[in-house]
Design a protein around this motif. Structure first.
Motif, PDB file in Angstrom:
ATOM      1  N   SER A  84       0.762  -1.153   0.123  1.00 30.42           N
ATOM      2  CA  SER A  84       0.205   0.029   0.074  1.00 30.42           C
ATOM      3  C   SER A  84       0.837   1.206   0.050  1.00 30.42           C
ATOM      4  CB  SER A  84      -1.005  -0.035   1.376  1.00 30.42           C
ATOM      5  OG  SER A  84      -0.421   0.066   2.454  1.00 30.42           O
ATOM      6  N   TYR A  85       0.310   2.235  -0.396  1.00 27.72           N
ATOM      7  CA  TYR A  85       1.163   3.665  -0.799  1.00 27.72           C
ATOM      8  C   TYR A  85       0.465   4.604  -0.107  1.00 27.72           C
ATOM      9  CZ  TYR A  85       1.781   7.157  -4.105  1.00 27.72           C
ATOM     10  OH  TYR A  85       2.130   8.559  -4.928  1.00 27.72           O
ATOM     11  N   LEU A  91      -4.599  12.812  -0.738  1.00 30.01           N
ATOM     12  CA  LEU A  91      -5.363  12.039  -1.650  1.00 30.01           C
ATOM     13  C   LEU A  91      -6.749  11.538  -1.458  1.00 30.01           C
ATOM     14  CD1 LEU A  91      -2.480  10.050  -3.482  1.00 30.01           C
ATOM     15  CD2 LEU A  91      -3.593  12.019  -4.293  1.00 30.01           C
ATOM     16  N   MET A  93     -10.618  11.820  -1.233  1.00 25.46           N
ATOM     17  CA  MET A  93     -11.681  12.456  -2.324  1.00 25.46           C
ATOM     18  C   MET A  93     -12.678  13.315  -1.416  1.00 25.46           C
ATOM     19  SD  MET A  93     -10.739  10.695  -4.633  1.00 25.46           S
ATOM     20  CE  MET A  93      -9.296   9.638  -4.609  1.00 25.46           C
ATOM     21  N   ILE A 104     -12.259   3.254   0.432  1.00 29.48           N
ATOM     22  CA  ILE A 104     -12.314   3.410  -0.757  1.00 29.48           C
ATOM     23  C   ILE A 104     -11.502   2.271  -1.475  1.00 29.48           C
ATOM     24  CG2 ILE A 104     -10.239   4.905  -1.006  1.00 29.48           C
ATOM     25  CD1 ILE A 104     -11.845   6.424  -3.133  1.00 29.48           C
ATOM     26  N   GLY A 105     -10.608   1.557  -0.877  1.00 24.98           N
ATOM     27  CA  GLY A 105      -9.932   0.612  -1.656  1.00 24.98           C
ATOM     28  C   GLY A 105     -10.974  -0.610  -1.949  1.00 24.98           C
ATOM     29  N   ARG A 107     -14.152  -0.363  -2.283  1.00 29.91           N
ATOM     30  CA  ARG A 107     -15.215   0.199  -3.168  1.00 29.91           C
ATOM     31  C   ARG A 107     -14.774   0.196  -4.584  1.00 29.91           C
ATOM     32  NH1 ARG A 107     -19.685   0.690  -0.632  1.00 29.91           N
ATOM     33  NH2 ARG A 107     -19.607   2.105   1.182  1.00 29.91           N
ATOM     34  N   ARG A 150      -6.375   5.194   6.138  1.00 27.33           N
ATOM     35  CA  ARG A 150      -6.988   4.361   4.576  1.00 27.33           C
ATOM     36  C   ARG A 150      -5.768   3.253   4.408  1.00 27.33           C
ATOM     37  NH1 ARG A 150      -6.294   8.717   0.214  1.00 27.33           N
ATOM     38  NH2 ARG A 150      -4.419   8.265   0.546  1.00 27.33           N
ATOM     39  N   GLU A 154      -5.994  -1.320   4.239  1.00 24.42           N
ATOM     40  CA  GLU A 154      -5.720  -1.899   3.287  1.00 24.42           C
ATOM     41  C   GLU A 154      -4.836  -3.404   3.487  1.00 24.42           C
ATOM     42  OE1 GLU A 154      -6.151  -1.508  -0.416  1.00 24.42           O
ATOM     43  OE2 GLU A 154      -7.754  -0.629   0.804  1.00 24.42           O
ATOM     44  N   ARG A 156      -1.824  -4.079   4.011  1.00 29.51           N
ATOM     45  CA  ARG A 156      -0.808  -4.951   3.054  1.00 29.51           C
ATOM     46  C   ARG A 156       0.630  -5.183   4.000  1.00 29.51           C
ATOM     47  NH1 ARG A 156      -2.343  -3.859  -2.390  1.00 29.51           N
ATOM     48  NH2 ARG A 156      -4.760  -4.002  -2.214  1.00 29.51           N
TER      49      ARG A 156
END
Lengths: 249, 258
Positions: A84-85, A91, A93, A104-105, A107, A150, A154, A156
């Motif tokens: 993940s980044y 970033l 929304m 959002i990932g 979605r 966020r 994820e 990761r």
């Protein structure tokens, strides 16, 4: 908790990158680096040297150039979908609430988001009371916390951070460094930064990039996250800054 | 404040008009006075209303269909590089053909009813809506796209969850342009061949030397366009507010902030 951290630590693979990157035939950098699994590697170097390119290469994104070489995980499996980044810009929304931004990932993959877990993560980064707000109602530090939530959502094993704290004020930045070190413990982290103090505080390993090579810089003996005002942190920071100024020139 | 300004501007306009009538001494069948036009409007109010209704219907249907078509095209172009390469030049080229010149053909194909006028309005707003929305869709922050890719997003989901919401303000801009153009399309269609509508009424009144009625129709058309522009402006504002995530400014929120 400790068990969980240990399990994650063994799950997070190291990454090796070796090769040359060139843009339109002109070489940008040649590098060989090893990111140890479950640890923080801080990547420094002058602007335009290709630090972010390294990050994009590992992520598998377009770089606008050609890379000849190899990027591999220490466990031999593919890196795809294990990274993940988080970037300097949050970033988020603007039209989504903090909670919706956190999930959002899911979605974007067309999955059903786990809103309960998102709430728990937002509590963990201190945004519980702001979960329903829009990003425009948050401060810069709070927005980066949301971006961190966020990233955590994820789940990761590898996390790439591209100057995520550089736009924050000094106090908020120190808070965020501590929070990130805590919540990302056990993951393989690559932090691109311009700030020697940040590297001295957070890095298990520090790598300085220059046009020819990527060299390891000695880190303090203690393990991160280190106190801001510990003598060894300050010494490392000062020496690193002096070195970076030479690389610059 | 603004309402007062509008009232003043209205009075000024009427005053200038009346002054022009007095100064030039033009006969009423060349330039009727505002009062004469008002009388004509009142006397023919039923006829004007009937025809205005037809024109409104043409404009609204044209606007809705044109927007749907334009938005669908923009999404398709933004999702497919091939479509973009093939269709963008064609789209630009079709803009070189004045849509007005197509009016007779459209009347021939779609008849004298409202069909040909709707097609005319659709054609005239299709390009501004497509190009504005396409612009918005393709101008998404590269970082956001990278983030989405790193999360394993599909193209369609990136479109749905990132690009479209991001492009809503641009769509609003396109819609504002469309709101100005759509009535022009409908009226030109009516001029070329129609049995109803404000454009038809204007020609009819002109032919019978009822210039006051013609002016009344013209003013009605202008009022319709202004109302449409205002309504679409409100919609565009809402799209903007949504996409920027700014909470609507309620008195309570303002008080809280102060």
């Amino acid at each position: 908790m400790a068990d969980g951290a240990e399990r994650r630590m063994s799950a997070a693979p190291g990454i090796t990158l070796s090769g040359q990157h060139s843009i339109g035939g002109a070489p940008l950098f040649a590098a060989e680096m090893m990111l140890p699994g479950g640890q923080w590697t801080c990547l420094l170097g002058p602007s335009g040297i290709g630090k972010s390119t390294v990050l994009r290469l590992i992520l598998g994104l377009e770089t606008g150039g050609d890379f000849v070489g190899q990027i591999a995980a220490s466990d031999g499996q593919s890196l795809a979908n294990r990274i993940s980044y988080m970037a300097q810009s949050d970033l988020l929304m603007p039209w989504l609430s903090v909670t919706e931004n956190t999930v959002i990932g899911a979605r974007l993959r067309g999955d059903v988001p786990d809103l309960k877990r998102a709430e728990a993560l937002l509590d963990r980064v201190g945004l519980g009371p702001h979960a329903q707000k829009k990003p425009s109602a948050l401060s810069g530090g709070m927005r980066q916390r949301a971006a961190l939530a966020r990233t955590l959502m994820e789940d990761r094993p590898i996390v790439l951070l591209d100057e995520p704290f550089s736009a924050l004020d000094a106090g908020t930045r120190a808070d965020m460094q501590e929070l990130a070190a805590e919540v990302l413990a056990g993951k393989t982290v690559l932090l691109v930064t311009h700030d020697p103090a940040e590297a001295a505080r957070l890095g298990h390993q520090i790598i300085v990039m220059s046009a020819g090579e990527a060299t390891a810089w000695p880190t303090p003996a203690s393990s991160p996250i280190r106190e801001i005002n510990a003598p060894e942190t300050l010494t490392c920071q000062a020496e690193l800054l002096a070195h970076l100024r030479q690389v610059q020139a | 404040m603004t309402r007062l300004n509008i009232l003043w501007a209205l009075l000024l306009g009427l005053g200038l008009w009346q002054a022009l009538v007095i100064l030039t001494g033009a006969p009423h069948f060349i330039l009727p006075s505002p009062w004469r036009v008002a009388q004509a409007a009142w006397n023919s109010r039923v006829v004007i209303a009937e025809n205005a209704w037809v024109t409104t219907l043409e404009v609204l249907l044209g606007l809705v269909l044109g927007t749907l078509l334009g938005a669908a095209t923009a999404i398709h172009l933004a999702m497919s590089k091939t479509a973009e390469r093939l269709m963008l030049p064609i789209l630009v080229f079709t803009q070189a053909v004045p849509v007005f010149a197509l009016a007779p053909v459209l009347t021939l194909w779609f008849g004298y009813g409202i069909g040909s006028k709707i097609v005319m309005a659709v054609l005239i707003i299709y390009f501004p809506v497509t190009s504005a929305f396409h612009d918005g869709l393709t101008r998404v922050d590269r970082g956001a796209l990278d983030l989405a890719k790193s999360m394993g997003a599909t193209k369609a989901n990136i479109m749905r969850h990132i690009q479209i919401p991001h492009a809503l303000p641009a769509l609003g801009t396109g819609l504002k342009l469309a709101a100005v153009y759509a009535p022009i399309g409908a009226v030109i269609g009516e001029w070329v061949g129609a049995s109803k509508g404000l454009g038809y009424l204007m020609l009819l009144a002109n032919g019978r030397a009822k210039i006051d009625l013609m002016f009344a129709s013209l003013i009605t058309l202008a009022c319709l366009t202004v109302v449409l522009h205002w309504a679409v402006g409100l919609l565009a504002k809402r799209l903007n507010t949504y996409a920027l995530g700014v909470a609507p400014q309620t008195p309570a929120a303002r008080a809280g902030r102060a």
